[in-house]
Scaffold this active site. Structure first.
Site, PDB file in Angstrom:
ATOM      1  N   CYS A 189     -34.174   3.794   5.278  1.00 53.46           N
ATOM      2  CA  CYS A 189     -35.444   3.834   4.061  1.00 53.46           C
ATOM      3  C   CYS A 189     -36.089   4.440   5.241  1.00 53.46           C
ATOM      4  O   CYS A 189     -36.434   4.655   6.274  1.00 53.46           O
ATOM      5  CB  CYS A 189     -36.294   2.482   4.064  1.00 53.46           C
ATOM      6  N   ARG A 198     -31.624  11.052   6.351  1.00 55.69           N
ATOM      7  CA  ARG A 198     -31.999   9.111   6.661  1.00 55.69           C
ATOM      8  C   ARG A 198     -30.670   9.128   5.930  1.00 55.69           C
ATOM      9  O   ARG A 198     -30.433   7.725   6.110  1.00 55.69           O
ATOM     10  CB  ARG A 198     -33.367   8.387   6.736  1.00 55.69           C
ATOM     11  N   TRP A 251     -32.452   2.134   1.127  1.00 59.01           N
ATOM     12  CA  TRP A 251     -31.922   2.316   1.758  1.00 59.01           C
ATOM     13  C   TRP A 251     -30.834   0.951   1.215  1.00 59.01           C
ATOM     14  O   TRP A 251     -31.416  -0.151   2.229  1.00 59.01           O
ATOM     15  CB  TRP A 251     -31.182   2.595   2.773  1.00 59.01           C
ATOM     16  N   ASN A 310     -40.230  -0.602   5.266  1.00 57.27           N
ATOM     17  CA  ASN A 310     -38.916  -0.669   5.677  1.00 57.27           C
ATOM     18  C   ASN A 310     -38.085  -2.036   6.824  1.00 57.27           C
ATOM     19  O   ASN A 310     -38.961  -2.493   7.358  1.00 57.27           O
ATOM     20  CB  ASN A 310     -38.854   0.595   6.961  1.00 57.27           C
ATOM     21  N   GLY A 311     -36.679  -2.385   6.916  1.00 58.89           N
ATOM     22  CA  GLY A 311     -36.537  -3.766   7.885  1.00 58.89           C
ATOM     23  C   GLY A 311     -35.960  -4.488   6.940  1.00 58.89           C
ATOM     24  O   GLY A 311     -35.716  -4.749   5.881  1.00 58.89           O
ATOM     25  N   GLU A 350     -14.272  10.145  18.785  1.00 63.03           N
ATOM     26  CA  GLU A 350     -15.242  11.178  18.529  1.00 63.03           C
ATOM     27  C   GLU A 350     -14.614  11.821  17.179  1.00 63.03           C
ATOM     28  O   GLU A 350     -14.968  12.340  16.042  1.00 63.03           O
ATOM     29  CB  GLU A 350     -15.440  11.831  19.015  1.00 63.03           C
ATOM     30  N   LYS A 381     -15.354  11.676  13.013  1.00 64.92           N
ATOM     31  CA  LYS A 381     -16.029  13.010  12.258  1.00 64.92           C
ATOM     32  C   LYS A 381     -15.529  13.114  11.293  1.00 64.92           C
ATOM     33  O   LYS A 381     -16.218  13.137  10.139  1.00 64.92           O
ATOM     34  CB  LYS A 381     -16.423  14.223  13.165  1.00 64.92           C
ATOM     35  N   GLU A 419     -16.255  10.398   8.997  1.00 59.83           N
ATOM     36  CA  GLU A 419     -17.270  10.316   7.925  1.00 59.83           C
ATOM     37  C   GLU A 419     -17.791  10.243   7.020  1.00 59.83           C
ATOM     38  O   GLU A 419     -18.620  10.959   5.913  1.00 59.83           O
ATOM     39  CB  GLU A 419     -18.604   9.927   9.752  1.00 59.83           C
ATOM     40  N   HIS A 437       2.905   1.915  20.846  1.00 66.62           N
ATOM     41  CA  HIS A 437       2.426   0.728  20.400  1.00 66.62           C
ATOM     42  C   HIS A 437       2.477   0.394  18.680  1.00 66.62           C
ATOM     43  O   HIS A 437       1.821  -1.064  18.831  1.00 66.62           O
ATOM     44  CB  HIS A 437       2.042   0.166  21.749  1.00 66.62           C
ATOM     45  N   LYS A 497     -28.519   7.772   9.068  1.00 61.89           N
ATOM     46  CA  LYS A 497     -28.232   9.161   9.892  1.00 61.89           C
ATOM     47  C   LYS A 497     -29.363   7.820  10.684  1.00 61.89           C
ATOM     48  O   LYS A 497     -28.657   7.913  12.606  1.00 61.89           O
ATOM     49  CB  LYS A 497     -29.553   9.576   9.886  1.00 61.89           C
TER      50      LYS A 497
HETATM   51  C1  G6P Z   1     -25.341   6.450  12.427  1.00 57.80           C
HETATM   52  C2  G6P Z   1     -25.120   7.326  12.689  1.00 57.80           C
HETATM   53  C3  G6P Z   1     -24.243   7.972  13.551  1.00 57.80           C
HETATM   54  C4  G6P Z   1     -24.898   7.601  15.000  1.00 57.80           C
HETATM   55  C5  G6P Z   1     -25.049   6.164  14.951  1.00 57.80           C
HETATM   56  C6  G6P Z   1     -25.821   5.781  16.198  1.00 57.80           C
HETATM   57  O1  G6P Z   1     -24.095   5.145  12.238  1.00 57.80           O
HETATM   58  O2  G6P Z   1     -24.275   8.328  11.370  1.00 57.80           O
HETATM   59  O3  G6P Z   1     -24.256   9.614  13.435  1.00 57.80           O
HETATM   60  O4  G6P Z   1     -23.575   7.770  16.372  1.00 57.80           O
HETATM   61  O5  G6P Z   1     -25.917   5.461  13.928  1.00 57.80           O
HETATM   62  O6  G6P Z   1     -26.954   6.186  16.322  1.00 57.80           O
HETATM   63  P1  G6P Z   1     -27.731   6.496  17.410  1.00 57.80           P
HETATM   64  O7  G6P Z   1     -29.306   6.513  16.519  1.00 57.80           O
HETATM   65  O8  G6P Z   1     -28.447   5.495  18.130  1.00 57.80           O
HETATM   66  O9  G6P Z   1     -26.822   7.897  18.065  1.00 57.80           O
END
Ligand code: G6P
Length: 610
Positions: free
Chosen positions: A2, A27, A74, A100-101, A483, A487, A490, A506, A605
């Site tokens: 948010c 965000r 959000w 927010n929160g 990772e 990617k 996501e 396994h 984000k």
């Molecule tokens: C969200 C984002 C990711 C990020 C994760 C941790 O899931 O989409 O890209 O890696 O949060 O975020 P941070 O800001 O703590 O690295």
């Protein structure tokens, strides 16, 4: 997640709020709304979906107001629709709140308010706020006092902004666990959940701390705690420019951020390598360096991509400092009553510095007396401020939801921390110098890999319709496999799994057939022969193979279907290179599928709620 923006001054707030909300779009959100106050009157406009739709709605209304608040939501409690969008308001529709929160005790508060006759029209937790504040206003309190008293009854997290028709000269804002800043202008002031929302108007920023509540007038402000203690707030000058936030000529923020990596990793190491001594200098850790080197154990707590960086950090720290290092998902760590002993150091890695689980695990660890160190990208973020000491990654603002340059900068910082500790312990100056030298060559090597963009795009074309992907690596490249898979998941919504290559037999090997592409991270290192055996196992089952391999490796091309050749470096730094092709592969597959690369569905984000 948010976003909040608020304005009070002489100008029309409507375009300012809309532009601010657009700045916060990255965000992640699902609905948006604004409320404005004018001539002891008010107007609220909300909608499901994009801020541009809200803007279209507002155009026909020709509103002019000097005071207003705006929000991108959000969804957490209640589905994403217009009704549940913020601002929320009281029954008279003269008091508006954006939040927010999460209000954890909203059910209890709601029942109490319903008994007093308050009617609720949304499914949100946030709606209790305008009614609760209203209940204190009805007892004759000022707006400030009413918000303050309300927040004393609230359990949970909040960043809020409140406006009221009957006190049209102010915004009340407060925070606990959800970021909020005040921007100071000339005869105008702003509130926002993120400086980028207001940066085009002012660079004078006041960061709110948990428990702060402020009254913002057009030409001054005052601050207290919600327990009514007077406090002084410092004004900070922000150096970040709007240009830094723009796309810089690329079609997506994510591509811009991938391409920026030679520069961003250079910035992460700038002035921090002591070549002559074969070590690093990290200003933020100076006061704790001895305690850090004397740690009995290191724990790294993080989420998402930052967790993957932490896993690489474990390999680095254990190899060179011999300090046992554990990597924990912050969400698990905070709730499982972790064992924290005297002499433990805990790193909290977070790009945003606001991730709720990481922040909570930091607070828990501090409470138990651990040395809590932050590795954050966003300057002044909650984790940066709450930790005992720390290091900024200096990757610059990262807007694409899928983290790229923040990851490589985290790896640089972790390697610098490793050098710092290792040189205080067992590492010789010769070894230290050679790591330092190699580190300084990484930016140019990344630039070299980025030149393979077109080749990687061609590979993406071949595999864009795949339904599943497997990513495999060993040692330092196992976290890179995780990772790479993350990617792809996501942004392309293709199911992908990362595995240590030897674990394939396994389980995942059962999935392999001609429709299953496998990405092997196979540079020439001490595990090379083993990974070639794993490649053969996939090949024998007709799996399609993409390999990230060393430039000097002429043999691998004969076995695999596609090779992406990258320069060599030492093992500890290899992830900084091997991850780059995987970022590009995910990016191009998602673009070719026509997906919203910068704002993938369901993701945010900065995850500031649990
Ligand atoms: C969200 C984002 C990711 C990020 C994760 C941790 O899931 O989409 O890209 O890696 O949060 O975020 P941070 O800001 O703590 O690295």
């Amino acid at each position: 997640m948010c976003g909040i923006v608020g304005y009070i001054g002489d100008k029309n707030c409507v375009p300012i709020l809309i532009n601010g909300l657009k700045r916060l779009e990255y965000r992640g959100y699902d609905s948006a709304g604004i409320a404005v106050i004018f001539d002891h009157n008010s107007q609220i406009v909300k909608n499901k979906g994009k801020v541009s739709l809200l803007e279209d709605k507002l155009e026909s209304l020709h509103l002019f107001s000097n005071l207003g608040i705006g929000h991108t939501r959000w969804a957490t409690h209640g589905i994403p629709n217009e009704l549940n969008a913020h601002p929320h308001f009281n029954s008279e529709k003269n008091l508006y709140v954006i939040h927010n929160g999460i209000i954890e005790n909203y059910q209890t508060l709601k029942k109490g308010l319903q008994k007093l006759g308050y009617e609720f029209i949304t499914q949100t937790d946030s709606e209790v706020l305008p009614h609760l504040i209203d209940s204190f206003l009805k007892k004759g309190n000022s707006l400030f006092k009413s918000v303050q008293l309300s927040l004393n009854e609230v359990e949970g997290t909040y960043g809020i902004a409140v406006v009221y028709e009957k006190e049209p000269d102010k915004i009340i804002a407060a925070r606990k666990g959800s970021p909020l800043v005040l921007g100071i202008g000339e005869n105008e002031n702003f509130v926002a959940s993120d400086v980028s929302a207001i940066l085009s108007h002012t660079k004078q920023i006041v960061y709110l701390e948990d428990g702060d509540i402020i009254q913002v007038f057009k030409d001054h402000f005052s601050a207290k705690t919600i327990l009514d203690k007077d406090i002084e707030k410092e004004i900070h000058e922000i150096t970040m420019t709007l240009d830094e936030i723009d796309k810089g000529g690329y079609s997506h923020f994510m591509l811009k951020e991938i391409m920026e990596q030679p520069e961003s990793v250079r910035n992460s190491m700038r002035g921090r390598i002591l070549f002559d001594e074969g070590t690093s200098k990290l200003g933020g850790l100076e006061n704790v360096a001895e305690a850090l080197a004397a740690s009995n154990r290191i724990i790294i707590s993080a989420c998402g991509t930052s967790w993957h960086a932490g896993l690489v950090g474990k390999y680095m720290l254990e190899q060179f400092t011999r300090i046992p290092t554990e990597v924990e998902y912050a969400s698990e760590f905070r709730y499982r009553n972790p064992i924290i002993n005297k002499g433990d150091t805990i790193f909290f890695i977070s790009q945003s510095g606001e991730t709720a689980d990481t922040l909570a695990s930091l607070k828990e660890s501090k409470m138990r007396g651990a040395l809590a160190l932050g590795i954050c990208n966003v300057v002044g973020s909650s984790i940066a401020r709450e930790s005992n000491a720390g290091v900024y990654t200096h990757a610059g603002p990262e807007i694409g939801v899928a983290s790229t340059k923040a990851f490589t900068s985290q790896l640089v910082v972790l390697s610098l921390i490793t050098l710092l500790i290792a040189r205080k312990k067992y590492m010789s100056i010769v070894d230290g110098k050679s790591i330092a030298e190699e580190l300084s060559k990484i930016p140019d090597k990344i630039a070299e890999i980025l030149k393979l963009n077109d080749q990687i795009e061609e590979i993406a074309e071949v595999f864009k319709e795949a339904k599943n992907f497997l990513y495999l690596g060993r040692g330092y490249n196992f976290p890179v496999a995780l990772e790479g898979a993350l990617k792809l998941k996501e942004i392309s919504y293709i199911h992908a799994e990362g595995y240590p290559a030897a674990e394939m037999k396994h389980g995942p090997i059962a999935l392999i057939d001609e429709n299953m592409p496998a990405v092997f991270i196979a540079p020439k290192d001490s595990t090379y022969d083993k990974i070639i055996s794993n490649i053969q196992e996939v090949k024998a089952r007709r799996g399609k193979i993409i390999a990230v391999a060393s430039q000097c490796d002429n043999e691998i091309d004969k076995i695999v279907d596609y090779t992406i050749k990258i320069p060599d470096t030492i093992r500890i730094l290899m992830p900084l290179l091997t991850v780059i092709p995987l970022q590009l592969l995910a990016y191009h597959i998602a673009v070719k599928k026509g997906l919203n690369v910068d704002q993938p569905r369901n993701l945010a984000k900065s995850v500031t709620v649990e």
